[in-house]
Design a protein around this motif. Structure first.
Motif, PDB file in Angstrom:
ATOM      1  N   PRO A 110       1.071  -1.250   0.248  1.00 10.02           N
ATOM      2  CA  PRO A 110       0.100  -0.133  -0.179  1.00 10.02           C
ATOM      3  C   PRO A 110       0.771   1.358   0.183  1.00 10.02           C
ATOM      4  O   PRO A 110       0.036   2.669  -0.292  1.00 10.02           O
ATOM      5  CB  PRO A 110      -0.715  -0.208   1.171  1.00 10.02           C
ATOM      6  CG  PRO A 110      -1.135  -1.637   1.973  1.00 10.02           C
ATOM      7  CD  PRO A 110       0.343  -2.195   1.033  1.00 10.02           C
ATOM      8  N   ASP A 117      -0.726   4.400  -6.491  1.00 13.86           N
ATOM      9  CA  ASP A 117      -1.313   4.554  -5.570  1.00 13.86           C
ATOM     10  C   ASP A 117      -2.431   5.944  -6.108  1.00 13.86           C
ATOM     11  O   ASP A 117      -3.612   5.603  -5.578  1.00 13.86           O
ATOM     12  CB  ASP A 117      -0.600   4.644  -4.828  1.00 13.86           C
ATOM     13  CG  ASP A 117      -1.606   3.680  -3.374  1.00 13.86           C
ATOM     14  OD1 ASP A 117      -1.301   2.914  -3.123  1.00 13.86           O
ATOM     15  OD2 ASP A 117      -2.950   5.159  -2.584  1.00 13.86           O
ATOM     16  N   LYS A 121      -6.494   5.725  -6.305  1.00 11.00           N
ATOM     17  CA  LYS A 121      -7.223   6.348  -5.267  1.00 11.00           C
ATOM     18  C   LYS A 121      -8.374   7.006  -5.997  1.00 11.00           C
ATOM     19  O   LYS A 121      -9.753   7.200  -5.493  1.00 11.00           O
ATOM     20  CB  LYS A 121      -6.152   7.087  -4.216  1.00 11.00           C
ATOM     21  CG  LYS A 121      -7.231   7.392  -3.013  1.00 11.00           C
ATOM     22  CD  LYS A 121      -6.445   7.832  -1.622  1.00 11.00           C
ATOM     23  CE  LYS A 121      -7.394   7.674  -0.683  1.00 11.00           C
ATOM     24  NZ  LYS A 121      -6.718   8.038   0.543  1.00 11.00           N
ATOM     25  N   THR A 198      -5.727   2.647   1.225  1.00 17.56           N
ATOM     26  CA  THR A 198      -6.019   1.691   1.708  1.00 17.56           C
ATOM     27  C   THR A 198      -5.964   2.112   2.994  1.00 17.56           C
ATOM     28  O   THR A 198      -6.408   2.282   4.372  1.00 17.56           O
ATOM     29  CB  THR A 198      -5.181   1.166   2.581  1.00 17.56           C
ATOM     30  OG1 THR A 198      -3.488   1.091   2.590  1.00 17.56           O
ATOM     31  CG2 THR A 198      -4.570  -0.333   1.865  1.00 17.56           C
ATOM     32  N   ASP A 199      -5.988   4.285   3.139  1.00 23.33           N
ATOM     33  CA  ASP A 199      -6.562   4.805   4.565  1.00 23.33           C
ATOM     34  C   ASP A 199      -8.056   4.774   4.179  1.00 23.33           C
ATOM     35  O   ASP A 199      -8.568   4.251   3.182  1.00 23.33           O
ATOM     36  CB  ASP A 199      -6.121   5.710   3.848  1.00 23.33           C
ATOM     37  CG  ASP A 199      -4.302   6.086   4.373  1.00 23.33           C
ATOM     38  OD1 ASP A 199      -3.906   5.161   4.183  1.00 23.33           O
ATOM     39  OD2 ASP A 199      -4.147   7.243   4.405  1.00 23.33           O
ATOM     40  N   TRP A 207     -14.160   1.525   1.916  1.00 27.10           N
ATOM     41  CA  TRP A 207     -13.708   0.766   2.935  1.00 27.10           C
ATOM     42  C   TRP A 207     -14.714   0.332   3.905  1.00 27.10           C
ATOM     43  O   TRP A 207     -14.241  -0.540   4.859  1.00 27.10           O
ATOM     44  CB  TRP A 207     -12.286   0.737   2.908  1.00 27.10           C
ATOM     45  CG  TRP A 207     -10.781   1.035   1.925  1.00 27.10           C
ATOM     46  CD1 TRP A 207     -10.284   2.261   2.128  1.00 27.10           C
ATOM     47  CD2 TRP A 207     -10.920   0.279   1.025  1.00 27.10           C
ATOM     48  NE1 TRP A 207      -9.540   1.294   0.837  1.00 27.10           N
ATOM     49  CE2 TRP A 207      -9.845   0.867   0.420  1.00 27.10           C
ATOM     50  CE3 TRP A 207     -11.129  -1.934   0.639  1.00 27.10           C
ATOM     51  CZ2 TRP A 207      -9.469  -0.436  -0.834  1.00 27.10           C
ATOM     52  CZ3 TRP A 207     -11.187  -1.926  -0.384  1.00 27.10           C
ATOM     53  CH2 TRP A 207      -9.884  -1.057  -1.285  1.00 27.10           C
ATOM     54  N   ARG A 217      -8.436  -5.122   2.112  1.00 25.90           N
ATOM     55  CA  ARG A 217      -8.452  -3.668   1.246  1.00 25.90           C
ATOM     56  C   ARG A 217      -6.113  -3.801   1.220  1.00 25.90           C
ATOM     57  O   ARG A 217      -6.160  -3.469  -0.159  1.00 25.90           O
ATOM     58  CB  ARG A 217      -8.452  -2.965   1.919  1.00 25.90           C
ATOM     59  CG  ARG A 217      -7.888  -2.255   3.522  1.00 25.90           C
ATOM     60  CD  ARG A 217      -8.751  -1.279   4.232  1.00 25.90           C
ATOM     61  NE  ARG A 217      -7.655  -0.168   5.483  1.00 25.90           N
ATOM     62  CZ  ARG A 217      -8.301  -1.306   6.693  1.00 25.90           C
ATOM     63  NH1 ARG A 217      -9.341  -2.361   6.596  1.00 25.90           N
ATOM     64  NH2 ARG A 217      -7.489  -0.721   7.865  1.00 25.90           N
ATOM     65  N   PHE A 218      -5.963  -4.423   1.807  1.00 29.18           N
ATOM     66  CA  PHE A 218      -4.314  -4.276   1.666  1.00 29.18           C
ATOM     67  C   PHE A 218      -4.189  -5.524   0.428  1.00 29.18           C
ATOM     68  O   PHE A 218      -3.244  -5.304  -0.302  1.00 29.18           O
ATOM     69  CB  PHE A 218      -3.649  -4.603   2.921  1.00 29.18           C
ATOM     70  CG  PHE A 218      -3.875  -4.242   3.951  1.00 29.18           C
ATOM     71  CD1 PHE A 218      -3.256  -2.259   3.967  1.00 29.18           C
ATOM     72  CD2 PHE A 218      -4.758  -4.026   4.834  1.00 29.18           C
ATOM     73  CE1 PHE A 218      -3.422  -1.748   5.226  1.00 29.18           C
ATOM     74  CE2 PHE A 218      -4.910  -3.592   6.153  1.00 29.18           C
ATOM     75  CZ  PHE A 218      -4.317  -2.182   6.245  1.00 29.18           C
ATOM     76  N   VAL A 221      -5.228  -3.896  -2.499  1.00 24.81           N
ATOM     77  CA  VAL A 221      -5.255  -2.440  -3.060  1.00 24.81           C
ATOM     78  C   VAL A 221      -3.374  -3.786  -4.178  1.00 24.81           C
ATOM     79  O   VAL A 221      -2.874  -3.280  -4.543  1.00 24.81           O
ATOM     80  CB  VAL A 221      -4.328  -1.745  -2.714  1.00 24.81           C
ATOM     81  CG1 VAL A 221      -3.161  -0.980  -2.847  1.00 24.81           C
ATOM     82  CG2 VAL A 221      -5.774  -0.817  -1.963  1.00 24.81           C
TER      83      VAL A 221
END
Length: 269
Positions: A110, A117, A121, A198-199, A207, A217-218, A221
C-alpha cells in the motif's frame, strides 16, 4: 435479490460451490487451525458473536462468504482504472516511469508506488461501485449527534458517492486529478490529506469505518497495483468506442458493461 433470468446460473454456481467447499475444507482446515490468530482470520474471530466458540470449519465458511461477496469489487476497480487510463492518457508515461524506476526491487504494498496508488485512489473516488456504504441496522433506538432518531429495525447508510464528489472535501470534485492523493498533487483549499488507497477516513468511506472496515483492503490494493502495473508495462491500449455507455445501474450499484471493448497491443520494446 437475484434477477429471474440469472436464477439458473446461480443454481449451477451454488451446486459447484458446494463441491468446491468440500475440497477447500479438506486442504484449508489444517492451515486455518495454525493461523487462527493471524491476518483476516483474526478479524473474523474478533467480529464473531461471543456467545459461541467458532471452530475452524465455521471460520473457513465465513472466509469463503467474504470472498464470494467481495471478489467482484477488485475486478470492477480494475476495469474502471483501465477506463480512466484510456480517458486520461497523459498519466500513462508518468506511471510507466515510476514503474521503471523501481525495477526489480519493486514492491506492490500500500505504501509503494505513490503515483500509481494516487491514480487508483482517484479512479475509485470517481467510480465507486456503490452509491451508499456502511449499511447499519439499528438494534435499539439510536440518536445521531444532530438529533436524528434512528428507530429500532431501521437502516442507516453513508451516502458514499455524494461524499466522494463533495466540494466541501475535494477541490474541483468532478474533475479527474490522478495525482490528487500524492504528496506533490495535494494542493488546493479542499484537498484531502495525502495518503494511500488503503487509508480509512470519513471523507473516503470506500472501505467502511470503525472495527468493521474491510480487512481485505491491503490484499485488494496490492493485487490491483499488480494488475494495472502489468498492463501499463506490457501493453498499449485504448477504448474502441469513447462515446459508448460503459456502465449500468442495478439498485444502488454502478457496474461496468460487458460489451465495452478495450484494444490491447503488445508494447514495443
Amino acid at each position: 435479490m437475484t434477477p429471474r433470468f440469472l436464477a439458473p446460473l446461480v443454481t449451477s454456481i451454488v451446486t459447484r460451490r458446494q463441491r468446491a467447499l468440500k475440497i477447500i475444507l479438506k486442504y484449508l482446515f489444517p492451515l486455518v487451525e495454525e493461523r487462527l490468530r493471524m491476518d483476516c482470520i483474526q478479524w473474523i474471530i474478533d467480529s464473531a458473536p461471543k456467545k459461541e466458540q467458532w471452530d475452524a470449519k465455521r471460520i473457513i465458511q465465513e472466509a469463503l462468504a467474504l470472498w464470494f461477496g467481495s471478489v467482484h469489487q477488485l475486478a470492477m476497480s480494475f476495469v474502471f482504472a483501465l477506463y480512466d487510463l484510456c480517458e486520461h492518457p497523459e498519466y500513462i508515461e508518468k506511471l510507466r516511469e515510476e514503474l521503471a524506476q523501481t525495477g526489480e526491487k519493486r514492491q506492490w504494498s500500500p505504501n509503494s508506488l505513490p503515483l500509481l496508488d494516487s491514480f487508483l485512489k482517484e479512479s475509485a473516488r470517481m467510480n465507486p461501485s456503490d452509491s451508499i456504504s456502511i449499511r447499519r441496522k439499528a438494534l435499539s433506538p439510536y440518536t445521531l449527534s444532530d438529533g436524528t432518531l434512528v428507530p429500532t429495525g431501521s437502516w442507516a447508510c453513508v451516502p458514499q458517492r455524494a461524499i466522494l464528489r463533495a466540494p466541501t472535501y475535494y477541490s474541483d470534485p468532478n474533475v479527474f486529478n490522478g495525482f490528487r492523493f500524492a504528496t506533490e498533487g495535494a494542493v488546493g483549499k479542499h484537498c484531502p490529506k495525502p495518503g494511500p488507497l488503503t487509508d480509512i477516513d470519513g471523507t473516503f468511506p470506500l472501505w467502511g469505518l470503525g472495527k468493521r472496515a474491510c480487512p481485505g483492503r491491503f490484499y485488494a490494493v496490492e493485487a490491483l497495483k499488480m494488475m494495472v502495473g502489468h498492463v501499463l508495462e506490457r501493453y498499449d491500449f485504448e477504448l474502441e468506442n469513447h462515446t459508448a455507455r460503459r456502465t449500468f445501474s442495478w439498485r444502488s450499484a454502478t457496474i461496468p458493461r460487458s460489451d465495452v471493448k478495450i484494444s490491447l497491443r503488445r508494447k514495443e520494446a
